[in-house]
Write an enzyme that holds these catalytic residues in place. Structure first.
Site, PDB file in Angstrom:
ATOM      1  N   LYS A  33       0.766  -1.134   0.162  1.00 32.37           N
ATOM      2  CA  LYS A  33      -0.516  -0.213   0.299  1.00 32.37           C
ATOM      3  C   LYS A  33       0.899   1.183  -0.334  1.00 32.37           C
ATOM      4  CE  LYS A  33      -2.258  -0.928   4.124  1.00 32.37           C
ATOM      5  NZ  LYS A  33      -1.672  -2.647   3.949  1.00 32.37           N
ATOM      6  N   ARG A 108      -9.303   0.846   9.324  1.00 32.09           N
ATOM      7  CA  ARG A 108      -8.617  -0.634   9.112  1.00 32.09           C
ATOM      8  C   ARG A 108      -9.917  -1.475  10.221  1.00 32.09           C
ATOM      9  NH1 ARG A 108      -3.092   0.689   9.265  1.00 32.09           N
ATOM     10  NH2 ARG A 108      -1.797  -1.448   8.986  1.00 32.09           N
ATOM     11  N   ARG A 148      11.300  -6.894   4.740  1.00 33.15           N
ATOM     12  CA  ARG A 148      11.228  -4.741   4.695  1.00 33.15           C
ATOM     13  C   ARG A 148      12.387  -4.156   5.340  1.00 33.15           C
ATOM     14  NH1 ARG A 148       5.713  -2.416   4.740  1.00 33.15           N
ATOM     15  NH2 ARG A 148       5.283  -3.046   6.830  1.00 33.15           N
ATOM     16  N   ARG A 181      11.349  -2.004  10.574  1.00 32.12           N
ATOM     17  CA  ARG A 181      10.460  -1.260  11.648  1.00 32.12           C
ATOM     18  C   ARG A 181      10.275  -2.452  12.614  1.00 32.12           C
ATOM     19  NH1 ARG A 181       5.115  -0.268   8.047  1.00 32.12           N
ATOM     20  NH2 ARG A 181       4.127  -1.578   9.441  1.00 32.12           N
ATOM     21  N   ARG A 192      -0.724  -8.956  13.247  1.00 34.29           N
ATOM     22  CA  ARG A 192      -1.510  -8.629  12.361  1.00 34.29           C
ATOM     23  C   ARG A 192      -2.699  -8.888  11.200  1.00 34.29           C
ATOM     24  NH1 ARG A 192       3.918  -5.579  10.895  1.00 34.29           N
ATOM     25  NH2 ARG A 192       2.669  -4.030   9.471  1.00 34.29           N
TER      26      ARG A 192
HETATM   27  P1  AMP Z   1       0.931   0.337   8.706  1.00 36.61           P
HETATM   28  O1  AMP Z   1       2.046   1.399   8.589  1.00 36.61           O
HETATM   29  O2  AMP Z   1       0.202   0.427   8.288  1.00 36.61           O
HETATM   30  O3  AMP Z   1       1.385  -0.857   8.712  1.00 36.61           O
HETATM   31  O4  AMP Z   1       0.472   0.441  10.750  1.00 36.61           O
HETATM   32  C1  AMP Z   1       1.334  -0.075  11.644  1.00 36.61           C
HETATM   33  C2  AMP Z   1       0.816  -0.135  12.611  1.00 36.61           C
HETATM   34  O5  AMP Z   1      -0.090   1.202  12.889  1.00 36.61           O
HETATM   35  C3  AMP Z   1      -0.525  -1.141  12.449  1.00 36.61           C
HETATM   36  O6  AMP Z   1      -0.143  -2.314  12.770  1.00 36.61           O
HETATM   37  C4  AMP Z   1      -1.533  -0.516  13.904  1.00 36.61           C
HETATM   38  O7  AMP Z   1      -1.130  -1.253  14.855  1.00 36.61           O
HETATM   39  C5  AMP Z   1      -1.053   1.031  13.311  1.00 36.61           C
HETATM   40  N1  AMP Z   1      -2.587   1.602  12.579  1.00 36.61           N
HETATM   41  C6  AMP Z   1      -1.811   2.002  11.403  1.00 36.61           C
HETATM   42  N2  AMP Z   1      -3.278   2.417  11.102  1.00 36.61           N
HETATM   43  C7  AMP Z   1      -4.092   2.094  11.842  1.00 36.61           C
HETATM   44  C8  AMP Z   1      -5.672   2.181  11.799  1.00 36.61           C
HETATM   45  N3  AMP Z   1      -6.280   2.799  10.502  1.00 36.61           N
HETATM   46  N4  AMP Z   1      -5.877   1.853  13.336  1.00 36.61           N
HETATM   47  C9  AMP Z   1      -5.757   1.804  13.845  1.00 36.61           C
HETATM   48  N5  AMP Z   1      -4.588   1.435  13.835  1.00 36.61           N
HETATM   49  C10 AMP Z   1      -3.817   1.672  12.986  1.00 36.61           C
END
Ligand code: AMP
Length: 241
Positions: A33, A108, A148, A181, A192
Site C-alpha cells: 500500500k 482498518r 522489508r 520497523r 497483524r
Molecule cells: P501500517 O504502517 O499501516 O502497517 O500500520 C502499523 C501499525 O499502526 C498497525 O499495525 C496498527 O497498530 C497501527 N495503525 C495504523 N493504521 C491504523 C488504523 N487505521 N487503525 C488502528 N491502528 C492503526
C-alpha cells in the site's frame, strides 16, 4: 476551480488534471500500500496519508499519542478508532487534500469506515471515496514483511530478498544504514494478519457493498500494480462521481 476526473483544464491548455478525490488503498500488511500510494502521489500530485506513518512519527517524537500507541503497534494490534479518526480528521483539514488524497492503512475497522463516510458527507466539495484492495498471497506477504527495510532519511523502501540495496543494509541513494520497523517480525506479522482478518476484512465488504470497490493483483511488477490501481480508480470514479 475543481476539475472532474479526466476533463481538460479550463485554461485551454492540453494538460489533463486528474482530480481523484479520496482514494482508499486497502489490503493486508505488506501488500505494498505504501509503495503504491507513493507512486500515485507522484503521478497525480495528491498526498499520501498513512495512519501508520503518522503514528510512527508520534512514537519517535515521543508525543502523548505516540506513547499510547507504541505498545499497541508492537503487539500488532490496532490503535483505538477514536484516536486514529481524530488524526485523520486533523490531516484532512490541510489544503493539499482539496483535489484528493490516498489513504493508506485507513480505515482498518468498520467503525473507522462508517466514521469516514459520515465525516465526508458532512464536508462540502468532497467526492465520495473509492476503494482499491491489493491482493497478495500469505507466503509472499511474509517474505515482504520480514525482508522489508527503509531508509530513515529519504524514506526509500527496500526488501533484502526481493529488492535489495546494492550494499547490504545501506541506502543506495544517501548511504544511510537501513532501518527495520519494530513490528516487521514474523511473530508480530502473524498477529497483524489475525487482526486484519477479523477487523479489516469487513471493511472490504463495506465498500464492495457500496459498489465503489475493485481488487487488483499485487503480485505483478510494482509498475503494473500502480497502473492497475490507477485504472481501477478512474473506472470507479467514472461511475461513482
Ligand atoms: P501500517 O504502517 O499501516 O502497517 O500500520 C502499523 C501499525 O499502526 C498497525 O499495525 C496498527 O497498530 C497501527 N495503525 C495504523 N493504521 C491504523 C488504523 N487505521 N487503525 C488502528 N491502528 C492503526
Amino acid at each position: 476551480m475543481a476539475v472532474a476526473v479526466g476533463q481538460k483544464q479550463a485554461d485551454g491548455g492540453n494538460a489533463v488534471k486528474i482530480v481523484p478525490g479520496p482514494v482508499l488503498l486497502l489490503g493486508a500488511p505488506g501488500v505494498g500500500k505504501g509503495t503504491q500510494a507513493k507512486a500515485i502521489m507522484a503521478a497525480w500530485g495528491v498526498p499520501q496519508i498513512s495512519t501508520g506513518d503518522i503514528l510512527r512519527a508520534n512514537v519517535s517524537g515521543g508525543t502523548e499519542l505516540g506513547q499510547a500507541a507504541k505498545a499497541i503497534i508492537d503487539r500488532g494490534e490496532l490503535v483505538p478508532d477514536a484516536l486514529v479518526n481524530e488524526m485523520v480528521a486533523d490531516r484532512l483539514t490541510q489544503p493539499d487534500t482539496a483535489s484528493g488524497y490516498i489513504l493508506d492503512g485507513f480505515p482498518r475497522t468498520l467503525g473507522q469506515a462508517e466514521w469516514l463516510d459520515r465525516h465526508l458527507e458532512a464536508s462540502s466539495n468532497r467526492l465520495p471515496v473509492v476503494a482499491v484492495s491489493i491482493k497478495v498471497s500469505y507466503t509472499q506477504l511474509l517474505r515482504r514483511i520480514t525482508g522489508r527495510r527503509n531508509c530513515p532519511v529519504c524514506k526509500s523502501i527496500y526488501n533484502i530478498y526481493l529488492q535489495p540495496p546494492k550494499v547490504d543494509e545501506i541506502c543506495d541513494l544517501d548511504g544511510t544504514p537501513l532501518a527495520r520497523r519494530s513490528d516487521d517480525t514474523e511473530a508480530v506479522f502473524e498477529e497483524r494478519m489475525r487482526t486484519y482478518d477479523s477487523l479489516t476484512a469487513p471493511v472490504v465488504e463495506h465498500y464492495r457493498a457500496q459498489g465503489r470497490f475493485e481488487e487488483v493483483d499485487g503480485e505483478q511488477p510494482v509498475d503494473a500494480v500502480t497502473a492497475a490501481v490507477m485504472a481501477a480508480v478512474l473506472r470507479l470514479r467514472g461511475t461513482a462521481v
